[in-house]
Enzyme design. Structure first.
Site, PDB file in Angstrom:
ATOM      1  CG  ASP A 356      -1.737   1.291   1.337  1.00 52.38           C
ATOM      2  OD1 ASP A 356      -2.748   1.334   0.551  1.00 52.38           O
ATOM      3  OD2 ASP A 356      -1.636   1.969   2.256  1.00 52.38           O
ATOM      4  CD  GLU A 392      -2.083   2.410  -3.424  1.00 51.14           C
ATOM      5  OE1 GLU A 392      -3.171   2.414  -3.664  1.00 51.14           O
ATOM      6  OE2 GLU A 392      -1.742   2.367  -2.159  1.00 51.14           O
TER       7      GLU A 392
END
Length: 714
Positions: A356, A392
């Site tokens: 993330d 990401e």
């Protein structure tokens, strides 16, 4: 709770005399005769181990760790067993203006705790400062927080793995399925223990995933996390789990026995089915928030080391948008993250990670660095370099958008694919060139530094945003249930309700919506790269227009199995199987319209409906709504591999405009074009097509050049 009359002092425990123990490994390690405790703090002046009664309610012993090697405090307590609950209290300066926030009145969770018991209960005692004072975090709070804190628990990580073997799927065969442990299973009434790891790996779920053609399941965060107080006050929860409390401990709400074996058994069952398990991990920030947040673990152990602080060290750098940012420049913080990753690979046997806000993990004081020591450490690590790694590639800090900038072997979420595929099928002007780039693996972004065509993780939907059904059912977000007056969530979703906002019984609108969903799913599966499906999209799952269901642990966020769209599920199975059968659609090498040595054909050829090559005028024509592409095995592929392919070429037509007669490329007497997919008439058997084919409006067709004798279709 503290035992009556306790003081933070004694170096002797009832279990036996504490000894110095070892500085490694960090955390609580049981060796069969006792437990070694080791915790990092560079700036603490004293470290106290707190032991709890078997029910976890009472602090029974406070023991100062007797040794310090470098910045690791450690001690060995004989007689302790797995199941022992514990925490720490760190002593040192409380000087927020200098970045230090030590407060021994606050029980601290071990960053390396392998198991967590109890749940955080929000109370002012959790904060290191007096929340009622106008001087805010510059004050010092003396209330004890132990009554409101979860505890770390000593574990025995051993597990009978039997004949378990990692599927180790090559990326050219990988189809990722992004799912939430609880959200995917709560709506299935035929499952026992819904919402748990056990339900996720149950036979009905495995059967569904195998029939769909999934090869890897990517789980939203399963590290222990916190429910934000502002959500609980509104009757909501931190459903997605992006507020990590511990990087080694599984989230208790997904467990049945509370033991690590719950997660290990899930992974073992997925492996037996040939499915890999990937974890969405949040190493960019923690649940402690900014300077006004609680003191739960990292802040109290060594705030100045664990977090990136601003020029005025009272404040935090907030490249994550969550209040704080982990300091990956510090060797012990980096070590913690690497230890966590290795733990999940070696002890739980997961097959990879999705990072993330991965840009944050590569940040230095000067900004993002693709050669950051953390990224280099992963790439050279003998354990981590062999699993799947997905970034990401953005955060909210300066220069945070880094799509295409990560080094191999990282894959990256490609939001350009999501947005431009949606815009093409929404019939926007000038999207043909952009779609072509996405279909060919976004080579301009990824074809450098030895990266493969599988580097782009292609997706049309993900947990963050509309579901596929909502992309075609809502023109605007509807997040009122989140309690923020619909201000949260992205406003530009490139969606279209196709006539009516939300649910309808209009058959024509429903048919158009179904066709568009088929078109987008087909586009996803026909593009070079690594495809990712959002769990529930194959069932027609809707979130009623909520594009930010992070707090909706209810029917809004859960997958709706009761109203599954059987026809669309059948189509999804068909198009995933099509990709699996035709390796030209999923190559490792990029296609660059280069001539092949084996036959002189180019590996990528873009055509108009009349069969002629696309010209620069065509590419720049904003009104162009149809594009056809002929793909072959990439130039540079060894000839013996090229000959092993079942088809010579694949021809795909993407038509966002009106019905059109499309002329096919040349073929030979022993090779013919076989229609394998038509989103206008899904489920039809394959047929031989000769010179041209009528392609319906708003549709995708796929043909393969194969040595298969079939009856002709005029």
């Amino acid at each position: 709770m503290k035992p009556e009359g306790s003081i933070i002092a004694s170096g002797i425990a009832p279990h036996g005399a504490i000894t110095s123990g070892r500085p490694t490994p960090l955390g609580a390690t049981w060796d069969g005769g006792g437990v070694n405790f080791a915790v990092f703090s560079q700036h603490a002046t004293r470290m106290t181990l707190c032991l709890f009664s078997p029910d976890g309610r009472w602090e029974t012993e406070w023991i100062d760790l007797p040794e310090r090697d470098g910045h690791v405090w450690h001690g060995y307590v004989p007689g302790l067993m797995p199941g022992q609950a514990y925490g720490f209290r760190a002593h040192g300066p409380y000087r927020p203006d200098e970045g230090h926030r030590f407060n021994p009145h606050k029980l601290l969770l071990d960053p390396y705790a392998r198991r967590i018991s109890g749940r955080l209960e929000w109370d002012d005692a959790l904060f290191g400062y007096d929340r009622s004072s106008r001087h805010g975090d510059l004050t010092f709070d003396t209330r004890d927080s132990s009554n409101f804190m979860p505890r770390g628990v000593v574990v025995d990580p051993s597990f009978d793995w039997g004949e378990d073997r990692a599927p180790d799927r090559p990326l050219t065969e990988t189809v990722i399925y992004e799912a939430h442990v609880r959200g995917l299973t709560m709506g299935r009434r035929d499952l026992a223990l819904r919402g748990t790891f056990a339900a996720l790996a149950s036979e009905p779920m495995l059967d569904h995933l195998l029939k769909l053609g999934v090869t890897a399941i990517e789980l939203l965060p399963i590290h222990a996390f916190v429910d934000d107080k502002f959500l609980l006050d509104k009757g909501l929860r931190n459903y997605w789990g992006y507020m990590t409390l511990g990087f080694f401990a599984p989230e208790p709400r997904y467990m049945t026995t509370g033991q690590l074996a719950d997660v290990q058994a899930m992974v073992k069952r997925f492996h037996a089915a040939g499915i890999e398990v990937l974890l969405d991990v949040v190493y960019n920030h923690t649940a402690e928030g900014n300077q006004m947040g609680p003191t739960l673990s990292f802040r109290g152990l060594d705030n100045a080391s664990y977090y990136r602080l601003a020029e005025s060290p009272r404040y935090y750098i907030n490249d994550t948008g969550t209040g704080n940012t982990l300091n990956m420049d510090h060797p012990y913080v980096m070590r913690m993250v690497l230890d966590s990753l290795r733990y999940w690979v070696e002890q739980v046997r997961v097959d990879g990670f999705r990072f993330d806000l991965a840009t944050t993990l590569g940040r230095t004081a000067r900004g993002f660095d693709r050669n950051h020591p953390f990224l280099q450490a992963i790439r050279q690590d003998p354990v981590l370099s062999r699993v799947k790694l997905i970034a990401e590639p953005w955060d909210v800090g300066p220069g945070g958008y880094q799509l295409g900038a990560f080094p191999a072997p990282f894959l990256e979420w490609n939001d350009k694919f999501r947005d431009q595929v949606r815009r093409f099928w929404r019939n926007e002007e000038g999207m043909v060139r952009k779609l072509a780039m996405r279909l060919s693996g976004s080579a301009l972004k990824f074809d450098h530094d030895g990266r493969a065509a599988t580097s782009s993780v292609n997706f049309v939907t993900a947990h963050d945003g509309f579901t596929l059904m909502d992309v075609v059912s809502y023109a605007h977000k509807h997040n009122e249930a989140n309690g923020e007056d619909n201000r949260d969530g992205h406003g530009d979703n490139h969606s279209d309700n196709l006539g009516v906002e939300g649910p309808t019984e209009d058959r024509a609108i429903l048919a158009r919506r179904a066709r568009r969903r088929r078109n987008m799913m087909a586009t996803l599966m026909l593009a070079q790269g690594t495809p990712m499906i959002l769990a529930g999209d194959e069932l027609g799952n809707s979130q009623s227009g909520n594009n930010n269901a992070y707090c909706q642990d209810n029917e809004i966020g859960w997958v709706d199995w009761d109203n599954a769209d059987a026809d669309f599920l059948a189509f999804c199975r068909e198009v995933v199987a099509l990709r699996a059968r035709h390796p030209i659609l999923r190559q490792k090498r990029f296609l660059h319209s280069r001539s092949r040595s084996i036959d002189g054909h180019v590996d990528l050829f873009w055509r108009r409906a009349d069969g002629m090559p696309m010209t620069e005028v065509d590419w720049n024509n904003g009104g162009q709504k149809l594009i056809a592409v002929e793909m072959r095995v990439a130039a540079g592929t060894p000839d013996h591999i090229t000959r092993a392919f079942r088809e010579d070429a694949v021809f795909c037509v993407f038509n966002a405009g009106e019905e059109s007669l499309v002329f096919l490329p040349e073929h030979t007497l022993d090779r013919g074009w076989v229609l394998r997919l038509d989103t206008a008439t899904p489920g039809e058997p394959p047929v031989r097509v000769h010179r041209a084919l009528k392609v319906a409006a708003d549709s995708v067709v796929v043909l393969a050049l194969e040595p298969v004798p079939l009856s002709p279709k005029s």
